[in-house]
Design a protein around this motif. Structure first.
Motif, PDB file in Angstrom:
ATOM      1  N   VAL A   1       0.864  -1.195   0.000  1.00  0.00           N
ATOM      2  CA  VAL A   1       0.000   0.000   0.000  1.00  0.00           C
ATOM      3  C   VAL A   1       0.896   1.239   0.000  1.00  0.00           C
ATOM      4  O   VAL A   1       2.114   1.128   0.161  1.00  0.00           O
ATOM      5  N   ALA A   2       0.266   2.408  -0.165  1.00  0.00           N
ATOM      6  CA  ALA A   2       1.041   3.645  -0.086  1.00  0.00           C
ATOM      7  C   ALA A   2       1.525   3.825   1.352  1.00  0.00           C
ATOM      8  O   ALA A   2       0.823   3.484   2.298  1.00  0.00           O
ATOM      9  N   GLU A   3       2.745   4.353   1.459  1.00  0.00           N
ATOM     10  CA  GLU A   3       3.356   4.498   2.785  1.00  0.00           C
ATOM     11  C   GLU A   3       2.482   5.295   3.751  1.00  0.00           C
ATOM     12  O   GLU A   3       2.383   4.955   4.927  1.00  0.00           O
ATOM     13  N   ASP A   4       1.819   6.338   3.239  1.00  0.00           N
ATOM     14  CA  ASP A   4       1.061   7.182   4.167  1.00  0.00           C
ATOM     15  C   ASP A   4      -0.256   6.540   4.626  1.00  0.00           C
ATOM     16  O   ASP A   4      -0.965   7.112   5.439  1.00  0.00           O
ATOM     17  N   ARG A   5      -0.603   5.373   4.101  1.00  0.00           N
ATOM     18  CA  ARG A   5      -1.806   4.681   4.583  1.00  0.00           C
ATOM     19  C   ARG A   5      -1.468   3.433   5.407  1.00  0.00           C
ATOM     20  O   ARG A   5      -2.363   2.732   5.879  1.00  0.00           O
ATOM     21  N   VAL A   6      -0.179   3.129   5.558  1.00  0.00           N
ATOM     22  CA  VAL A   6       0.155   1.802   6.102  1.00  0.00           C
ATOM     23  C   VAL A   6      -0.214   1.656   7.580  1.00  0.00           C
ATOM     24  O   VAL A   6      -0.701   0.607   8.004  1.00  0.00           O
ATOM     25  N   HIS A   7      -0.047   2.715   8.361  1.00  0.00           N
ATOM     26  CA  HIS A   7      -0.377   2.588   9.784  1.00  0.00           C
ATOM     27  C   HIS A   7      -1.870   2.329   9.961  1.00  0.00           C
ATOM     28  O   HIS A   7      -2.281   1.487  10.763  1.00  0.00           O
ATOM     29  N   GLU A   8      -2.636   3.061   9.175  1.00  0.00           N
ATOM     30  CA  GLU A   8      -4.088   2.871   9.212  1.00  0.00           C
ATOM     31  C   GLU A   8      -4.437   1.421   8.829  1.00  0.00           C
ATOM     32  O   GLU A   8      -5.259   0.773   9.489  1.00  0.00           O
ATOM     33  N   ALA A   9      -3.806   0.912   7.780  1.00  0.00           N
ATOM     34  CA  ALA A   9      -4.094  -0.458   7.332  1.00  0.00           C
ATOM     35  C   ALA A   9      -3.748  -1.466   8.431  1.00  0.00           C
ATOM     36  O   ALA A   9      -4.529  -2.372   8.731  1.00  0.00           O
ATOM     37  N   VAL A  10      -2.588  -1.282   9.052  1.00  0.00           N
ATOM     38  CA  VAL A  10      -2.158  -2.226  10.090  1.00  0.00           C
ATOM     39  C   VAL A  10      -3.098  -2.157  11.303  1.00  0.00           C
ATOM     40  O   VAL A  10      -3.500  -3.192  11.849  1.00  0.00           O
ATOM     41  N   ARG A  11      -3.482  -0.944  11.695  1.00  0.00           N
ATOM     42  CA  ARG A  11      -4.382  -0.808  12.858  1.00  0.00           C
ATOM     43  C   ARG A  11      -5.719  -1.464  12.585  1.00  0.00           C
ATOM     44  O   ARG A  11      -6.268  -2.161  13.429  1.00  0.00           O
ATOM     45  N   ARG A  12      -6.225  -1.239  11.387  1.00  0.00           N
ATOM     46  CA  ARG A  12      -7.534  -1.824  11.072  1.00  0.00           C
ATOM     47  C   ARG A  12      -7.463  -3.341  11.027  1.00  0.00           C
ATOM     48  O   ARG A  12      -8.347  -4.033  11.518  1.00  0.00           O
ATOM     49  N   LEU A  13      -6.412  -3.865  10.430  1.00  0.00           N
ATOM     50  CA  LEU A  13      -6.264  -5.329  10.368  1.00  0.00           C
ATOM     51  C   LEU A  13      -6.119  -5.907  11.770  1.00  0.00           C
ATOM     52  O   LEU A  13      -6.689  -6.948  12.090  1.00  0.00           O
ATOM     53  N   HIS A  14      -5.358  -5.215  12.601  1.00  0.00           N
ATOM     54  CA  HIS A  14      -5.172  -5.702  13.968  1.00  0.00           C
ATOM     55  C   HIS A  14      -6.508  -5.731  14.697  1.00  0.00           C
ATOM     56  O   HIS A  14      -6.850  -6.692  15.380  1.00  0.00           O
ATOM     57  N   GLU A  15      -7.258  -4.675  14.506  1.00  0.00           N
ATOM     58  CA  GLU A  15      -8.564  -4.633  15.169  1.00  0.00           C
ATOM     59  C   GLU A  15      -9.441  -5.780  14.676  1.00  0.00           C
ATOM     60  O   GLU A  15     -10.051  -6.493  15.469  1.00  0.00           O
ATOM     61  N   ALA A  16      -9.452  -5.975  13.366  1.00  0.00           N
ATOM     62  CA  ALA A  16     -10.324  -7.020  12.800  1.00  0.00           C
ATOM     63  C   ALA A  16      -9.870  -8.419  13.216  1.00  0.00           C
ATOM     64  O   ALA A  16     -10.680  -9.285  13.499  1.00  0.00           O
ATOM     65  N   CYS A  17      -8.577  -8.644  13.241  1.00  0.00           N
ATOM     66  CA  CYS A  17      -8.075  -9.999  13.512  1.00  0.00           C
ATOM     67  C   CYS A  17      -7.978 -10.313  14.993  1.00  0.00           C
ATOM     68  O   CYS A  17      -8.064 -11.472  15.375  1.00  0.00           O
TER      69      CYS A  17
END
Ligand code: ADP
Ligand code: ASP
Ligand code: MG
Length: 471
Positions: free
Chosen positions: A434-450
């Motif tokens: 993903v784009a670097e500026d969205r990666v923290h958001e992606a990781v946080r959301r995945l962590h929340e979901a998983c």
């Protein structure tokens, strides 16, 4: 298997006198019958020495000297607090010698005398050399029969300064020759991590964070019963705690899972650490020197397969994606070889690759040779470059047996543009870019979901496997 336990202490575990005292207690309590200690430079020391080397190379010797003085004063303060008598005087002499030698090396960098990469490795090696001496003296002062060993006599590498590759047979032979007599005499060897030497004796380093790798190489050479990596968190966590503060320790990981996590950004383990341990099936335990009784994480051969379980999410920024499109690929052999030859020639590692009939996408972390690589690739097809990307890697042995996991993952990040997807051959990871500026958001959301949402809805207790997929 021998009786040896390797205990590796990272920089934050030896940041100051109080930290050294904790380390001494851990070695005594948890080192088993034959401890071997591997230690990193004091926290911040390696960065500071690289800074000093850069200042010198830019001709600012005053700044370079100031950095060295500051760092040696820190070591002096720890020495004064922990050592007495002869040991204190000896360490003072070692610091004086280090100051003189470092000044000479920095002068060399300023005057462009010799290979700067080799000089830099020599400069930064003082971090682990001094922490090794200091820890040996601190252990001895507490009654542990410790002996300092110069790791450059054990770990033998090629000449790739700054990121040298160990020569396995020589490393094993030298390590055994240096350490076996000490162990036989009931002594506790203490080695600096990260530093090594070429066959001709020139100092090299194993790449940033390389002390973990030293611990694994020494553990493999001595057929250790366990390799302990002591750090500032209670094991490998479900995500980078700096991005996901609610990340939790994972009790067990397979070698494959740990290798993928380390490779794709979990800084707690140097990516090459797992390989020597896997070869000898030595368990690797990651523990917290600030909370030594926490269970930590054990990495071992038997994977704990929880069907549908995501064990952890790693991520790595600073990635460049290259796409090479060419109709010459269609039905032709030799194209991929020609393509990867380009990366070989420029000694550039490719992390993730996907191919279609007429294009190849791949990721690079080391973009130093990018302009030259791109100009050579243009001979093979149209090249496009996407800088400032990040890799997200979802890891778990259960991924291979879980239908629908990809759909779940990508639904979670559906509004974030995903530019490349790969499921590794080991099938314990699912990796995307993903784009670097969205990666923290992606990781946080995945962590929340998983991990978070289902735990809450399942009312899971602390011992339940994490990340069970919705059924
Ligand atoms: P050391 O100095 O002990 O080698 P490092 O700083 O190299 O320690 O590695 C530990 C750090 O790794 C942690 O403090 C944490 O911020 C970071 N880290 C990143 N990802 C993870 C993860 N998945 N689990 C644990 N720590 C992680
Ligand atoms: N001191 C080295 C570094 O900071 C090696 C290590 O800590 O593992 O990279
Ligand atoms: Mg580290």
């Amino acid at each position: 298997m021998s009786d040896v336990t390797i205990l590796k202490f990272g920089g934050t575990s030896v940041a100051d006198a109080a930290a050294f005292t904790r380390v001494v207690t851990i070695v005594r309590r948890l080192g088993g019958p034959q401890p071997v200690v591997v230690v990193s430079a004091l926290a911040g020391m390696t960065d500071a020495l690289f800074g000093g080397a850069a200042a010198a190379a830019h001709g600012d010797m005053a700044h370079a000297r100031r950095i060295v003085d500051e760092q040696l004063d820190r070591h002096d303060a720890v020495g004064r607090s922990l050592l007495r008598g002869d040991a204190a005087v000896q360490f003072q002499h070692e610091l004086d010698r280090a100051r003189d030698e470092l000044t000479g090396l920095l002068d060399g960098l300023a005057g462009r005398a010799g290979d700067p990469a080799a000089l830099r490795d020599e400069v930064v090696s003082y971090g682990e050399r001094l922490s090794g001496s200091l820890l040996t003296a601190a252990l001895a002062a507490a009654g542990v029969p410790a002996r300092a060993v110069d790791a450059r006599r054990c770990i033998v590498t090629d000449e790739a300064y700054g990121r040298a590759t160990p020569l396995p047979a020589d490393t094993e032979r030298h390590t055994q020759a240096q350490l076996a007599p000490l162990l036989g005499a009931g002594l506790v060897p203490v080695l600096g991590g990260y530093i090594a030497a070429t066959l001709s004796g020139r100092t090299t380093t194993l790449g940033r964070g390389g002390s973990d790798y030293t611990a694994a190489l020494v553990g493999a050479a001595l057929d250790a019963r366990e390799i302990q990596i002591w750090t500032d968190v209670s094991g490998v966590l479900t995500a980078d705690p700096r991005v996901v503060p609610s990340a939790r320790p994972i009790p067990r990981l397979s070698y494959a899972e740990a290798a993928e996590l380390a490779y794709f950004g979990a800084k707690v383990l140097h990516p090459k650490t797992i390989e020597p341990a896997t070869a000898r099936r030595i368990p690797v335990r990651i523990c917290n020197s600030l909370a030594p009784d926490d269970p930590g994480t054990v990495v071992a051969a038997e994977p704990a397969v929880w069907p549908g379980a995501v064990k952890a999410i790693a991520h790595k920024t600073g990635i460049t994606v290259l796409q090479i499109a060419s109709t010459r690929m269609l039905g032709a052999y030799g194209f991929l070889r020609a393509l990867f030859d380009v990366f070989d020639r420029h000694r550039t590692v490719v992390d993730v690759v996907t191919t279609s009939e007429v294009s190849v996408s791949l990721t690079l972390e080391d973009a130093r040779a990018l302009p030259a690589i791109v100009s050579e690739l243009r001979a093979l097809g149209d090249v496009s470059i996407e800088p400032h990307r990040a890799i997200v890697c979802v890891v778990g042995e259960g991924l291979r047996t879980t239908p629908g996991i990809a759909a779940r993952i990508f639904t979670t990040v559906q509004d974030i543009n995903v530019s490349l997807i790969s499921q590794g051959a080991s099938r314990v990871n699912l990796t995307f870019v993903v784009a670097e500026d969205r990666v923290h958001e992606a990781v946080r959301r995945l962590h929340e979901a998983c991990f978070e949402r289902e735990r809450a809805s399942l009312g899971a207790d602390a011992d339940a496997p994490l990340g069970r997929a919705a059924s």
